[in-house]
Write an enzyme that holds these catalytic residues in place. Structure first.
Site, mmCIF file in Angstrom:
data_model
loop_
_atom_site.group_PDB
_atom_site.id
_atom_site.type_symbol
_atom_site.label_atom_id
_atom_site.label_comp_id
_atom_site.label_asym_id
_atom_site.label_seq_id
_atom_site.Cartn_x
_atom_site.Cartn_y
_atom_site.Cartn_z
ATOM 1 N N HIS A 237 2.324 5.252 -5.470
ATOM 2 C CA HIS A 237 2.596 4.601 -4.181
ATOM 3 C C HIS A 237 3.409 5.573 -3.322
ATOM 4 C CE1 HIS A 237 4.407 1.844 -1.274
ATOM 5 N NE2 HIS A 237 3.448 0.997 -1.571
ATOM 6 N N CYS A 275 -1.255 3.384 0.883
ATOM 7 C CA CYS A 275 -0.490 2.337 1.576
ATOM 8 C C CYS A 275 -0.321 2.716 3.046
ATOM 9 C CB CYS A 275 0.868 2.146 0.907
ATOM 10 S SG CYS A 275 1.899 0.936 1.772
ATOM 11 N N HIS A 302 -3.105 -0.621 -0.066
ATOM 12 C CA HIS A 302 -2.222 -1.618 0.563
ATOM 13 C C HIS A 302 -2.467 -1.503 2.056
ATOM 14 C CE1 HIS A 302 1.167 -1.438 -2.752
ATOM 15 N NE2 HIS A 302 0.036 -1.947 -3.196
ATOM 16 N N ASP A 349 -0.881 -6.141 2.557
ATOM 17 C CA ASP A 349 0.472 -5.828 2.140
ATOM 18 C C ASP A 349 1.439 -6.479 3.115
ATOM 19 O OD1 ASP A 349 2.387 -4.686 0.573
ATOM 20 O OD2 ASP A 349 2.315 -2.741 1.558
ATOM 21 N N HIS A 350 2.364 -7.196 2.583
ATOM 22 C CA HIS A 350 3.368 -7.914 3.378
ATOM 23 C C HIS A 350 2.690 -8.795 4.437
ATOM 24 C CE1 HIS A 350 6.426 -4.484 2.441
ATOM 25 N NE2 HIS A 350 5.780 -4.909 1.385
ATOM 26 N N TYR A 366 6.581 -11.243 1.315
ATOM 27 C CA TYR A 366 5.531 -11.814 0.454
ATOM 28 C C TYR A 366 5.406 -13.331 0.570
ATOM 29 C CZ TYR A 366 4.866 -7.198 -1.423
ATOM 30 O OH TYR A 366 4.570 -5.867 -1.539
HETATM 31 C C1 DNO Z 1 6.586 -3.126 -1.514
HETATM 32 C C2 DNO Z 1 5.716 -2.481 -2.487
HETATM 33 C C3 DNO Z 1 6.431 -1.486 -3.357
HETATM 34 C C4 DNO Z 1 5.525 -1.003 -4.473
HETATM 35 C C5 DNO Z 1 6.140 -0.009 -5.414
HETATM 36 C C6 DNO Z 1 5.083 0.562 -6.301
HETATM 37 O O1 DNO Z 1 6.236 -4.112 -0.965
HETATM 38 O O2 DNO Z 1 4.599 -1.945 -1.911
HETATM 39 O O3 DNO Z 1 7.559 -2.093 -3.886
HETATM 40 O O4 DNO Z 1 5.169 -2.095 -5.251
HETATM 41 O O5 DNO Z 1 6.784 0.988 -4.750
HETATM 42 O O6 DNO Z 1 5.662 1.083 -7.449
#
Ligand code: DNO
Length: 389
Positions: A237, A275, A302, A349-350, A366
């Protein structure tokens, strides 16, 4: 070539998550992204615990698609004398996951802290709430809460001036909130203490950026055999935010970083969690160019957006708003997906805290409804760019 859809997934924090598996189904995702958050970092993930979690997910008619994350213990990141013990545990956890058919694993190589934000409830014009990273607040944390030696040197004079002015107006409760926000970890996992952070900052200062890169290679080489044998795909990530913060080195922030990571351990298992939100927060990052450079190794995505200001502070924008051109990203991602045997899993994501979630206790970033909106928009975008209904 026959078109396949991306796999729509959803991060679920496990049975304690206020968002239920039934909610996930109603949002329309089919894959679950989760981890055994109750296992302390560095310990082996027992086969029984993995099986139990998998059974819960499958009983709801869903699939455990990706593990996010099997955390890399600090002893490995810093290559401490006991690193080998933690590497062995990591390999056993990977074998156990593989035995249960779970083959895609996300991890990060950020020193001490995972993602960092300074505010978790920035109000948007529509009344929803977003996560925010503000350099001024980070400087206040660094100078006045952490009190890091020579911290001033890491900020420009304009940020320093505004940070000192704002600090003078903050009360104890506001400073306390800032401290909690910056140190906040993953739900159900251990919080970082200020003292631990201070000690780690010194440890990483001695390691430096190149040292941390070497340690990542050391980690990847140590798990390469197991991953290749078991068909496991590791996805790193990006750093979030993609800058050095609090004097800590960063090694997964830019195009050059990702090219380095892929080229130095050039094996199929060594992949990327693409991401868009983390990468999009970099002032110099061209998110699409980074995708194109590493696309063959993107095994997980993501999708999220950010809006930056001139200082590089950013808030999390609507999935189809902000600085990342999600249309271009979705086109590139679906083109790559069309070449794959297995569809690429992505998750919204989020999301903003909105509607009924505003009155609920939710995990920052989340909550259900904001992500449901994000997933719906992304799913529609996928149909739109591919023309495949
Ligand atoms: C946040 C996430 C991160 C991710 C870690 C992966 O929302 O995208 O916390 O899970 O960095 O190890």
């Amino acid at each position: 070539m026959k078109y396949k859809k991306l796999e729509q997934t959803w991060r679920w924090y496990g049975p304690n998550d206020p968002v239920s598996l039934q909610d996930v189904k109603q949002a329309g995702a089919t894959g679950i992204v989760t981890a055994l958050h109750h296992i302390p970092h560095g310990e082996v993930w027992p086969l029984e615990d993995i099986r139990e979690r998998k059974a819960i997910i499958e009983a709801a008619g869903l699939t455990w698609s990706v593990v996010e994350s099997v955390p890399v213990h600090e002893a490995i990141k810093t290559r401490r004398h006991d690193a080998e013990h933690y590497l062995e545990n990591y390999r056993i956890s990977l074998r156990n996951l593989s035995q249960c058919g779970i083959k895609t694993v996300c991890y990060n190589f950020m020193p001490v802290l995972d993602w960092t934000r300074t505010q978790l409830d920035l109000e948007m014009a529509d009344g929803s709430k977003a996560l925010y990273f503000d350099w001024i607040d980070l400087a206040i944390f660094d100078l006045h809460i952490l009190k890091r030696e020579n911290a001033e040197a890491d900020y420009n004079s304009s940020i320093l001036k505004r940070a000192n002015e704002k600090f003078a107006t903050l009360n104890e409760a506001e400073l306390q909130d800032l401290r909690i926000n910056v140190l906040m970890g993953i739900p159900n996992e251990k919080e970082i203490e200020l003292e631990t952070l201070r000690a780690s900052i010194n440890e990483y200062a001695a390691i430096g950026t190149q040292g941390l890169k070497e340690n990542l290679k050391f980690f990847l080489n140590a798990i390469a055999g197991v991953c290749t044998e078991e068909g496991i795909k590791m996805t790193i990530h990006p750093d979030d935010p993609p800058y050095p913060i609090l004097g800590l080195p960063r090694i997964a922030s830019t195009l050059e970083d990702f090219e380095y990571i892929i080229n130095e351990v050039n094996q199929a298992f060594n992949g990327v969690c693409f991401c868009t939100g983390s990468l999009g927060a970099g002032m110099k990052n061209d998110t699409l160019a980074i995708f194109n450079a590493v696309k063959e190794r993107v095994y997980f995505a993501h999708l999220r957006n950010v809006k930056k200001d001139d200082d590089g502070s950013f808030y999390e924008a609507d999935h189809l708003g902000g600085d990342v051109n999600m249309f271009e990203i979705m086109k590139a991602l679906t083109e790559e997906n069309a070449k794959r045997e297995q569809p690429i899993p992505f998750r919204p994501d989020h999301g903003h805290q909105m509607l009924d979630d505003l009155a609920k206790q939710t995990n920052p970033g989340y909550s259900a409804i904001g992500r449901l909106r994000g997933l719906a928009e992304l799913r529609g975008l996928e149909v739109g760019v591919t023309g495949n209904y």
